[in-house]
Every structure is written in C-alpha cells, then in structure tokens.
Design an enzyme around this catalytic site. Structure first.
Site, mmCIF file in Angstrom:
data_model
loop_
_atom_site.group_PDB
_atom_site.id
_atom_site.type_symbol
_atom_site.label_atom_id
_atom_site.label_comp_id
_atom_site.label_asym_id
_atom_site.label_seq_id
_atom_site.Cartn_x
_atom_site.Cartn_y
_atom_site.Cartn_z
ATOM 1 N N HIS A 150 0.809 -1.234 0.000
ATOM 2 C CA HIS A 150 0.000 0.000 0.000
ATOM 3 C C HIS A 150 0.841 1.282 0.000
ATOM 4 O O HIS A 150 0.298 2.393 0.051
ATOM 5 C CB HIS A 150 -0.923 -0.045 1.247
ATOM 6 C CG HIS A 150 -2.122 0.825 1.166
ATOM 7 N ND1 HIS A 150 -2.381 1.814 2.080
ATOM 8 C CD2 HIS A 150 -3.129 0.869 0.260
ATOM 9 C CE1 HIS A 150 -3.503 2.420 1.759
ATOM 10 N NE2 HIS A 150 -3.990 1.870 0.666
ATOM 11 N N LYS A 152 3.125 4.495 -1.133
ATOM 12 C CA LYS A 152 3.082 5.430 -2.254
ATOM 13 C C LYS A 152 4.280 6.353 -2.070
ATOM 14 O O LYS A 152 4.129 7.509 -1.686
ATOM 15 C CB LYS A 152 1.814 6.302 -2.242
ATOM 16 C CG LYS A 152 0.496 5.554 -2.128
ATOM 17 C CD LYS A 152 -0.119 5.719 -0.780
ATOM 18 C CE LYS A 152 -1.468 5.097 -0.599
ATOM 19 N NZ LYS A 152 -1.884 3.963 -1.327
ATOM 20 N N ASP A 157 17.489 9.730 -6.387
ATOM 21 C CA ASP A 157 18.946 9.782 -6.163
ATOM 22 C C ASP A 157 19.343 9.392 -4.736
ATOM 23 O O ASP A 157 20.354 9.909 -4.218
ATOM 24 C CB ASP A 157 19.501 11.185 -6.479
ATOM 25 C CG ASP A 157 19.302 11.552 -7.942
ATOM 26 O OD1 ASP A 157 19.131 10.654 -8.773
ATOM 27 O OD2 ASP A 157 19.304 12.770 -8.243
#
Lengths: 211, 211
Positions: A150, A152, A157
C-alpha cells in the site's frame, strides 16, 4: 607604551577573529538549512499544462487549451521527479497517471536507473501504466502476496523522499483530497532507502522460483 | 607593567568569553537538533500487547496471550498519539482499529481537544469506530463530497505530525505493507496544521446548511 598597544591590538584581533569565525559558521549553517528541501503539496491539484517540463519549449509555446505558466501541486511533483540525475526507486500501490508515466519514460531515456515496485492487484487493471513501463525496458516487480503493498513513495537519487497518501492515478491527482511530503531530511529518507531495498529483494522473481 | 598585565588579562578574557559563547551556541543547536523527532515506522507491525500504554500497569502485569514488553511500530504509533497534552487533529479516510479508537477515547477523557475529519463513504461501514467516537462526545465531521477524503494524518499539539499510507484499520496495521512518518520539522508540520483547519471549516455542517 608600544608594547601595551601591541597587546591591545593582539587581544582585539583575537576577539575579532573568533567572532568572525562564529558569524561564518552561523551563516553557513543557515544557508545549509535553507537548502534542505522540506515541503508539503496538497491535492487535488489545479489542472494546468505541464508540457514545458518534458521538453525545452517555453511555457507559452504549447497550444493546448489548458492554462499555461501556472505552478501547481502536480507540476511541483513532476519537477522533483524529473530532477533525478542517477536513480529513481518507486514503490506505489496503483499507477495509471499518464504524465507520471511519461516522466518515468523520459528519465529512463536519459539513462536514470529506475526500479518500480507495485501491487499485483493493480498492475494490470484498465489504464495501468505498468505494462507501458515494462515495454520500455524499465525494471518492474510486483508484490504477489495476498496483502496490499500500500506504499506510495519514491526516492530520487537516494537523497530526496516523496511520500504521502497519493496513489499515482488521475483521480488522486485531480479529484481526491491528498497530500505529498517532499524531504531531504536524512533521518526520514534513509529508512525509506533501506525499506525499498528490502522489499525489492523480497520480490525478486528469481529468488521466488528458487524457494 | 601592571597595566600590560591588565590588558593581557582583558584581551585573553574576551577571547575566552567569545569562544565559550560559540561552544555553548553549538552545544545548544546540537541538543535541539537531536531532540527534534524525525522517524519512520513501517508496517505490518508485529502483534504485541499494548495494555501498558492505556493504564499504569507494568508491561508484565497483563495476562493476555500476546507477547509482552515488545516495542513494535504500532506501539510506537500509539505512544506518540498518547503523548498529546492539549490537542489532536485527525484526518483519516477509514478508521476501524480498536486500539487507536481506545487511544482517542482515553485522550478525550483526559480533556484533550480532539477533532476528527473522515470520509463519509467509510464512516458507517461495518466495524467503523466513528460512531463510538461520536457517542463519547468527540467532535467528528464527514467530508460529504463525491471524491475521496484520502488523507491519513494526525497532528498532535500542533507540533508533531503523524502521516503516511496507513489507514486506521486492523488490516493496514497487521497485514499490509505501509509507512508512517513522524516529524516535528516545522516546515512539514505547519502546512498540515493549516490544511486541517481549512478542511475542518469547509466541512462545518452549520455552514453547509446556510449555503
């Protein structure tokens, strides 16, 4: 009397030097603190043209009917993603937003190493961009467990963390109430760098076949 | 000669004072930086007893079959929520986890001002804790627009931000792969303080009736 003056000059000189050092140190820390990115974006984002972020065109050369030259939460998100100069690690539950997919394809064409980890349940739904990323040669892995992957978040870098409630879908960007937090704070970025690595290795299909 | 000594003492004294000030300033900034909370919790969390967080019992006095004395991502989350001394503003898409509800009821009984903003679609599903919070007298507002109020953040005492991918459900805590970020960084906390206030006012039922 000349000795006394020498001492005065030496004493005051020493004070001046140590005060200058302190001022320089403070100025440097201040500038360093100012340079550390720590910002929050809220959604839904206004809808505006983002073509200038994908090409060398100026903001006003595009002829599409969307508003031009407007900075939005979404254009800021794209700007930070496109700032990648070496790697982008993305861990996202659902990914169907076209311009975010375009950003990844552009970074890939520039030679940036991209790794995408997503949830199996959402990787092949209608409109998912996962197939397009794979077709372009971007390395994608799917969490195939019965639970939701779940997260996000994205790490640019190994230095800049982009995380929040926002799935990479048009509904999330243009309609829902969502947040994204963008930070370079090492205490926040480093745990995500490590967690990505852990999840990436755990979802290596070669390893799974061996098990 | 005594004047020369006086000058020497004054000069060196001034240097000593300015160096001490610099050292104290540095020590203070160092301690301040160390005290600023910046941490990340990953889920699923191990399951362990959290009774000691709700009472004055020691970790080993509880007789439940869960492991005791184990610090987990979930117990850390509860610990930070229960640290509230004046207010807790919560903006969460779905809320069904029993111990998180218990934490809010405990804070409410201690006189902490709690405001909860949630999504209408999930406020009355099976297992939702929203009804129990309302019944106890906690102020709850629902976002009734057709889009998702998809945030999952809390602000403790307008000072500590708790945000991430984690909905306040048992599945999210015990099964999914999720993250929560906990920070006192003002550049990150303050935008959430303002956004909560904006959303809270926008969802005032009295205002809506007038419109």
């Amino acid at each position: 009397m000349s000795k006394m003056w020498t001492l005065k000059v030496v004493g005051l000189g020493a004070v001046a030097v140590s005060l200058s050092v302190e001022l320089l140190v403070r100025l440097f820390s201040h500038l360093r603190a100012k340079r550390t990115i720590n910002k929050v974006l809220f959604f839904p984002s206004e809808v505006a043209c983002v073509e200038h972020l994908f090409s060398t065109l100026s903001t006003h050369s595009c002829l599409c009917p969307l508003p031009h030259g407007v900075e939005t939460s979404f254009s800021r998100l794209l700007h930070h993603l496109l700032s990648a100069s070496s790697s982008l690690n993305l861990c996202v539950f659902s990914f169907s937003e076209m311009n975010l997919s375009r950003a990844l394809l552009l970074l890939h064409s520039r030679g940036i190493t991209i790794r995408v980890l997503t949830d199996k349940d959402y990787s092949d739904i209608n409109g998912s961009q996962i197939g397009a990323l794979r077709k372009a040669g971007i390395c994608v892995r799917c969490d195939r467990t019965s639970v939701h992957m779940h997260h996000k978040f994205a790490v640019v870098d190994e230095r800049l963390l982009i995380t929040g409630s926002l799935n990479w879908t048009q509904t999330a960007v243009q309609r829902n109430k969502e947040n994204i937090l963008i930070t370079e704070e090492p205490d926040l970025v480093q745990p995500f760098v490590k967690e990505f690595q852990r999840l990436w290795l755990n979802n290596d299909p070669a390893q799974k076949q061996k098990q």
